[in-house]
Design an enzyme around this catalytic site. Structure first.
Site, PDB file in Angstrom:
ATOM      1  CE  LYS A  87      -8.520   1.557   3.268  1.00 55.59           C
ATOM      2  NZ  LYS A  87      -7.486   1.857   4.254  1.00 55.59           N
ATOM      3  CD  GLU A 133      -2.397   1.316   2.533  1.00 52.38           C
ATOM      4  OE1 GLU A 133      -3.350   2.076   3.040  1.00 52.38           O
ATOM      5  OE2 GLU A 133      -2.226   0.198   3.582  1.00 52.38           O
ATOM      6  CB  CYS A 164      -5.873  -0.852   4.837  1.00 50.67           C
ATOM      7  SG  CYS A 164      -5.438  -0.375   6.427  1.00 50.67           S
TER       8      CYS A 164
END
EC number: 2.3.1.269
Length: 541
Positions: free
Chosen positions: A350, A265, A405
């Site tokens: 995301k 990420e 995440c």
């Protein structure tokens, strides 16, 4: 004396009933921990505790247990001292929910409303669903049934009913063991049934899949673990191209041939398309490995990705920030970008953002309050949730379901990937925000559940967390050293031939809907029961 010992033992069992801490306490705590707690406070013997005493002891027990469970939040090096306030509010809120639920259980036991006793597991699942899906972006960590997943059989049970089924069965086990201690008829058989059901069902399914598992189809994957994050380490001296130095150095270790090269990420700063890297400086860093195809004066991160893709003759998947102008406003996304050897660029933004770290909860009001009273925590630029599908399809590769995440901890989100034809789960993560804490293990043990819930292999790429490849049965194929309280993560490359066998699961088919139905049915039964009694009392009056 037995009540005091039961109270203390229940605290020890449940406080350490975390799969990342102890499989022994997880399994024993899920079997008897909650039953011991409830019996210690309400054994239906004299002397009975008052409601004030019950509430106080329950809250004290709950808030300290949750304090241990979320102790990883107290690593304040990067997030600041305000995290103590957030931690205190979170564990207090969760403790209040459990205290209220336990008080309802005691009320039912004291008043002998046994007809609705077994509606309580469904009620608890409904409570958890509220915090799972509606508390800010959703609090998916440390749900009550998590200890059941401390072994492979318990995790495989999630392939039938998911996290909600695990919480349901754990509450039912706790209530039935409480009934055993109260010496109720047939309670021992009910307790044994609740205790063994998930392990028998999951175990039979797991052993069947293990015996029929095929390793014929494999994917050659290489994953880079930088063991540092430019996002956290701050500015450096010299050329911006230095941001790529460690990544290029690690990439040189990768052995050809490889089908997919993955970076974690937000691997490098400056976003996807911003041209900030001087060509000459960049070529010096890249030259030991390969060269750039175009000699532009300034280069962007996609140019580096394309050069690596051409060198390894495989797609590159990397976490980056992405800026987009909409309605005369710039929007920032936390993205995963995949580029092929032919220059095809496909990305995912995301969708489940971290409150406080990526946006301020409460909309404009929340942001205004934060800016006025906590200006040092007011984000200069808030990310927004994306709308692009997380299923990425690249030529000569199976479809990938990408999460960023803690999105991987939401089974309902990743279930959609399975339905869209994804064959591989990929997670890009940065657990470095809480250094030298339990977070990498906590995150991993929640995320790996998706393998057996959905019947898919996974690859995780982290900066300092757990970089791993695991098959569809949740078996770790290879793992790199990660950061703990006692050691730092090591830079490295995970290169593995990953078995790509998939299998169908009931959870992938129906998701949380059976448990939602069961929860609504339980709430309806409780409401009808008390409503009927209230009407009957009014008629008598």
């Amino acid at each position: 004396m037995f009540r005091i010992l039961s109270f203390l033992c229940s605290w020890i069992l449940i406080a350490f009933a975390q799969p990342d801490m102890s499989w022994f306490f997880s399994l024993l705590g899920s079997a008897v921990g909650y039953g011991l707690l409830w019996y210690s406070l309400e054994p239906q013997k004299s002397p009975k505790l008052s409601w004030r005493q019950l509430t106080s002891l329950l809250f004290l027990w709950s808030v300290t247990v949750y304090g241990v469970h979320f102790s990883w939040m107290l690593s304040d090096l990067y997030v600041g001292k305000f995290i103590y306030v957030v931690w205190g509010v979170l564990i207090s809120l969760l403790a209040l929910l459990f205290t209220a639920f336990s008080c309802l259980l005691f009320f039912i036991v004291r008043k002998k409303h046994t007809k609705i006793l077994w509606c309580l597991p469904g009620l608890w699942v409904a409570v958890e669903m509220v915090r799972f899906y509606f508390l800010c972006s959703g609090m998916s960590l440390d749900y009550l049934g998590w200890p059941i997943t401390a072994n492979a059989y318990g995790r495989q049970f999630g392939g039938f009913f998911g996290w909600a089924g695990e919480s349901f069965i754990l509450v039912a086990t706790g209530i039935s063991f409480y009934q055993v201690l109260l010496r109720k008829c047939f309670s021992r058989y009910v307790w044994l049934g609740c205790l063994l059901f998930p392990y028998i069902l999951g175990g039979v399914h797991y052993e069947y899949l293990k015996n029929t598992f095929s390793k014929e189809e494999n994917l050659r994957v290489a994953v880079i673990q930088p063991a540092s994050s430019m996002l956290l380490e701050g500015p450096w001296s010299g050329s911006p191209a230095m941001a790529w130095q460690r990544l290029v150095s690690l990439s040189s270790i990768v052995r050809k041939p490889v089908d997919l090269l993955i970076f974690p990420e937000v691997s490098v700063p400056f976003g996807r398309d911003r041209k900030v890297y001087p060509y000459d400086d960049s070529q010096v860093i890249l030259s030991p490995l390969t060269h750039f195809k175009h000699q532009d004066e300034l280069l962007a991160n996609v140019d580096w990705m394309q050069a690596l893709s051409n060198h390894f003759n495989c797609p590159i998947l990397m976490g980056l920030e992405r800026w987009e102008e909409l309605d005369s406003k710039l929007h920032l996304y936390n993205s995963a970008e995949c580029i092929s050897q032919h220059g095809e660029l496909i990305g995912y933004d995301k969708r489940i953002l971290v409150p406080g770290g990526e946006y301020i909860p409460g909309g404009k009001i929340g942001w205004s309050v934060c800016k006025k009273y906590f200006p040092e925590y007011a984000l200069s630029c808030q990310r927004i949730p994306g709308a692009r599908s997380g299923v990425i399809e690249v030529e000569n590769l199976p479809k990938m379901g990408v999460s960023i995440c803690y999105e991987e901890t939401f089974g309902m989100l990743l279930r959609n990937y399975k339905r869209e034809g994804a064959k591989l789960l990929v997670n890009l993560t940065n657990d470095g925000w809480y250094p030298s804490s339990r977070l990498p293990q906590v995150h991993f043990y929640h995320g790996i559940l998706r393998n057996q819930e959905l019947g898919m292999p996974c690859v995780r790429s982290c900066h300092t967390g757990i970089t791993v490849a695991a098959d569809a049965l949740g078996r770790v194929i290879k793992m790199l050293p990660y950061e703990t309280r006692y050691r730092k993560a090591s830079p490295g490359v995970l290169q593995v031939s990953l078995p790509m066998q998939n299998y169908p699961t009931l959870y992938a088919f129906w998701g949380d809907f059976p448990m939602i139905f069961l929860s609504l049915l339980s709430i309806g039964c409780i409401g009808c029961y008390f409503g009927y009694r209230l009407l009957a009392k009014k008629e008598k009056a």
